[in-house]
Motif scaffolding. Structure first.
Motif, PDB file in Angstrom:
ATOM      1  N   MET A  13     -58.011 -18.784 -20.823  1.00 14.44           N
ATOM      2  CA  MET A  13     -57.506 -17.575 -20.146  1.00 14.44           C
ATOM      3  C   MET A  13     -58.387 -16.101 -20.298  1.00 14.44           C
ATOM      4  N   LYS A  14     -58.497 -15.551 -19.204  1.00 16.10           N
ATOM      5  CA  LYS A  14     -59.218 -14.269 -19.159  1.00 16.10           C
ATOM      6  C   LYS A  14     -58.332 -13.191 -19.105  1.00 16.10           C
ATOM      7  N   ILE A  15     -58.600 -12.043 -19.969  1.00 17.56           N
ATOM      8  CA  ILE A  15     -57.810 -10.791 -20.060  1.00 17.56           C
ATOM      9  C   ILE A  15     -58.769  -9.475 -19.898  1.00 17.56           C
ATOM     10  N   SER A  16     -58.556  -8.995 -18.841  1.00 21.70           N
ATOM     11  CA  SER A  16     -59.218  -7.785 -18.426  1.00 21.70           C
ATOM     12  C   SER A  16     -58.369  -6.351 -18.859  1.00 21.70           C
ATOM     13  N   LYS A  17     -59.250  -5.432 -18.983  1.00 23.01           N
ATOM     14  CA  LYS A  17     -58.542  -4.131 -19.186  1.00 23.01           C
ATOM     15  C   LYS A  17     -59.002  -3.031 -18.044  1.00 23.01           C
ATOM     16  N   TYR A  18     -58.029  -2.241 -17.897  1.00 13.04           N
ATOM     17  CA  TYR A  18     -58.329  -1.274 -16.792  1.00 13.04           C
ATOM     18  C   TYR A  18     -57.725  -0.009 -17.396  1.00 13.04           C
ATOM     19  N   LEU A  19     -58.018   0.455 -18.522  1.00  8.99           N
ATOM     20  CA  LEU A  19     -57.952   1.724 -19.066  1.00  8.99           C
ATOM     21  C   LEU A  19     -56.213   1.621 -19.591  1.00  8.99           C
ATOM     22  N   HIS A  20     -56.086   2.192 -20.786  1.00  8.01           N
ATOM     23  CA  HIS A  20     -54.813   2.265 -21.390  1.00  8.01           C
ATOM     24  C   HIS A  20     -54.348   1.134 -21.855  1.00  8.01           C
ATOM     25  N   SER A  21     -53.060   0.602 -21.006  1.00  8.32           N
ATOM     26  CA  SER A  21     -52.438  -0.550 -21.391  1.00  8.32           C
ATOM     27  C   SER A  21     -52.305  -1.392 -20.019  1.00  8.32           C
ATOM     28  N   CYS A  22     -53.266  -1.256 -19.136  1.00 10.60           N
ATOM     29  CA  CYS A  22     -53.159  -1.826 -17.877  1.00 10.60           C
ATOM     30  C   CYS A  22     -53.978  -2.938 -18.108  1.00 10.60           C
ATOM     31  N   LEU A  23     -53.580  -4.339 -18.090  1.00  8.46           N
ATOM     32  CA  LEU A  23     -54.207  -5.524 -18.303  1.00  8.46           C
ATOM     33  C   LEU A  23     -53.985  -6.497 -17.010  1.00  8.46           C
ATOM     34  N   VAL A  24     -54.895  -7.244 -16.925  1.00 11.01           N
ATOM     35  CA  VAL A  24     -55.059  -8.397 -15.925  1.00 11.01           C
ATOM     36  C   VAL A  24     -55.275  -9.779 -16.708  1.00 11.01           C
ATOM     37  N   PHE A  25     -54.301 -10.711 -16.642  1.00  6.55           N
ATOM     38  CA  PHE A  25     -54.539 -12.114 -17.032  1.00  6.55           C
ATOM     39  C   PHE A  25     -54.571 -12.990 -16.064  1.00  6.55           C
ATOM     40  N   GLU A  26     -55.699 -13.800 -16.341  1.00  4.94           N
ATOM     41  CA  GLU A  26     -56.130 -14.718 -15.230  1.00  4.94           C
ATOM     42  C   GLU A  26     -56.482 -16.150 -15.716  1.00  4.94           C
ATOM     43  N   LEU A  27     -55.739 -16.914 -14.969  1.00  6.65           N
ATOM     44  CA  LEU A  27     -56.036 -18.506 -15.296  1.00  6.65           C
ATOM     45  C   LEU A  27     -55.856 -19.175 -14.081  1.00  6.65           C
ATOM     46  N   ASP A  28     -56.931 -20.092 -13.824  1.00  4.44           N
ATOM     47  CA  ASP A  28     -56.966 -20.950 -12.786  1.00  4.44           C
ATOM     48  C   ASP A  28     -56.722 -20.322 -11.614  1.00  4.44           C
ATOM     49  N   GLY A  29     -57.251 -19.302 -11.424  1.00  5.45           N
ATOM     50  CA  GLY A  29     -57.288 -18.191 -10.203  1.00  5.45           C
ATOM     51  C   GLY A  29     -56.203 -17.532 -10.216  1.00  5.45           C
ATOM     52  N   TYR A  30     -55.121 -17.423 -11.033  1.00  4.28           N
ATOM     53  CA  TYR A  30     -53.696 -17.019 -10.890  1.00  4.28           C
ATOM     54  C   TYR A  30     -53.830 -15.790 -11.763  1.00  4.28           C
ATOM     55  N   LYS A  31     -53.232 -14.466 -11.351  1.00  9.54           N
ATOM     56  CA  LYS A  31     -53.209 -13.216 -11.958  1.00  9.54           C
ATOM     57  C   LYS A  31     -52.061 -12.616 -12.227  1.00  9.54           C
ATOM     58  N   ILE A  32     -51.892 -12.013 -13.254  1.00  9.14           N
ATOM     59  CA  ILE A  32     -50.785 -11.199 -13.733  1.00  9.14           C
ATOM     60  C   ILE A  32     -51.148  -9.818 -14.207  1.00  9.14           C
ATOM     61  N   LEU A  33     -50.700  -8.946 -13.633  1.00  7.17           N
ATOM     62  CA  LEU A  33     -50.874  -7.809 -13.764  1.00  7.17           C
ATOM     63  C   LEU A  33     -49.784  -6.937 -14.809  1.00  7.17           C
ATOM     64  N   PHE A  34     -50.247  -6.506 -16.057  1.00  5.63           N
ATOM     65  CA  PHE A  34     -49.375  -5.614 -16.876  1.00  5.63           C
ATOM     66  C   PHE A  34     -49.556  -4.265 -16.762  1.00  5.63           C
ATOM     67  N   ASP A  35     -48.381  -3.465 -16.752  1.00  6.27           N
ATOM     68  CA  ASP A  35     -48.209  -2.099 -16.787  1.00  6.27           C
ATOM     69  C   ASP A  35     -49.463  -1.173 -16.043  1.00  6.27           C
ATOM     70  N   PRO A  36     -49.380  -1.135 -14.729  1.00 16.51           N
ATOM     71  CA  PRO A  36     -50.224  -0.112 -14.344  1.00 16.51           C
ATOM     72  C   PRO A  36     -49.633   1.184 -14.171  1.00 16.51           C
ATOM     73  N   GLY A  37     -49.809   1.899 -15.185  1.00 17.85           N
ATOM     74  CA  GLY A  37     -49.349   3.254 -15.368  1.00 17.85           C
ATOM     75  C   GLY A  37     -50.233   4.471 -15.138  1.00 17.85           C
ATOM     76  N   ASP A  38     -49.733   5.751 -15.061  1.00 14.62           N
ATOM     77  CA  ASP A  38     -50.594   6.818 -14.432  1.00 14.62           C
ATOM     78  C   ASP A  38     -52.003   6.899 -15.300  1.00 14.62           C
ATOM     79  N   PHE A  39     -51.951   6.682 -16.713  1.00 16.78           N
ATOM     80  CA  PHE A  39     -53.114   6.769 -17.529  1.00 16.78           C
ATOM     81  C   PHE A  39     -54.263   6.135 -17.044  1.00 16.78           C
ATOM     82  N   SER A  40     -54.126   5.103 -16.482  1.00 20.27           N
ATOM     83  CA  SER A  40     -55.023   4.268 -15.789  1.00 20.27           C
ATOM     84  C   SER A  40     -55.590   4.830 -14.385  1.00 20.27           C
ATOM     85  N   PHE A  41     -54.816   5.549 -13.774  1.00 18.96           N
ATOM     86  CA  PHE A  41     -55.088   5.899 -12.341  1.00 18.96           C
ATOM     87  C   PHE A  41     -55.461   7.174 -12.102  1.00 18.96           C
TER      88      PHE A  41
END
Length: 219
Positions: free
Chosen positions: A1-29
């Protein structure tokens, strides 16, 4: 399982090419360093609670339009999605599977905030390996003692480092991925994360100094 961070609490979980994005809030963008286009290939978007640093309708709508991702959240966030015409499903308690991911959802209590009502908030256990408590450090989470990875708030107006480390010290995860740092300058994050490393090294806990956009860990 790969977990990538996009500032603050915005995370992408990836496994076998499938991706789940958590909490894309304004602090990231807010500075334009992270864009909706970066999430064009996510399959599912999970929103843990209604606070703007985790959830903004306009940002979410753009990501959904680009990716076609399915939104999963709780009833309070769902009310806002209903008004905006964004399709979603409720996952507040219980277990559901999304591709290769198993998400066990449970209600958690947000840490106290000055002059603000506490939101409905949902925590998650991901593939029995990752504890994502959102902005909670309540005692009931200690039932997940010795979890492989803790997604841990590291900076917040509602928590001190003493409070944060006391919670993690008791939980004793094998690893920590820090979040909730999007409002701090890089030099400050580096200094505070060095202090966290020094603290957790004594307990044999690996603290990952992940703060740059798109940096990831694999477990």
């Amino acid at each position: 399982m790969k977990i990538s961070k996009y500032l603050h609490s915005c995370l992408v979980f990836e496994l076998d090419g499938y991706k789940i994005l958590f909490d894309p809030g304004d602090f990231s963008f807010i500075e334009g360093l992270v864009t909706p286009q970066m999430f064009a290939d996510v399959n599912v978007i999970v929103i843990t609670h209604i606070h703007s640093d985790h959830f903004v309708i306009d940002i979410l709508q753009k990501i959904v339009n680009i990716s076609g991702a399915h939104v999963v959240t709780n009833s309070q966030v769902g009310e806002q999605l209903e008004k905006a015409g964004i399709k979603y499903s409720i996952l507040e308690e219980g277990t559901e599977h999304f591709g290769p991911f198993k998400l066990k959802a449970f209600p958690v209590k947000h840490a106290l905030i000055m002059d603000n009502p506490l939101p409905q908030m949902t925590g998650f256990l991901i593939n029995d390996k990752v504890l994502h408590p959102a902005d909670s450090m309540e005692d009931k989470l200690l039932t997940f003692k010795d979890i492989e990875l803790l997604i841990m708030v590291t900076m917040a107006p509602f928590a001190s480092e003493v409070m944060i480390t006391a919670f993690a010290d008791t939980l004793k995860p094998r690893q920590i991925l820090p979040v909730h740092d999007g409002y701090a300058k890089t030099f400050f994050i580096q200094k505070r994360y060095a202090a966290y490393v020094k603290h957790f090294d004594k307990l044999g806990i690996k603290f990952h100094q992940v703060y740059q956009i798109g940096y990831s860990i694999t477990i």
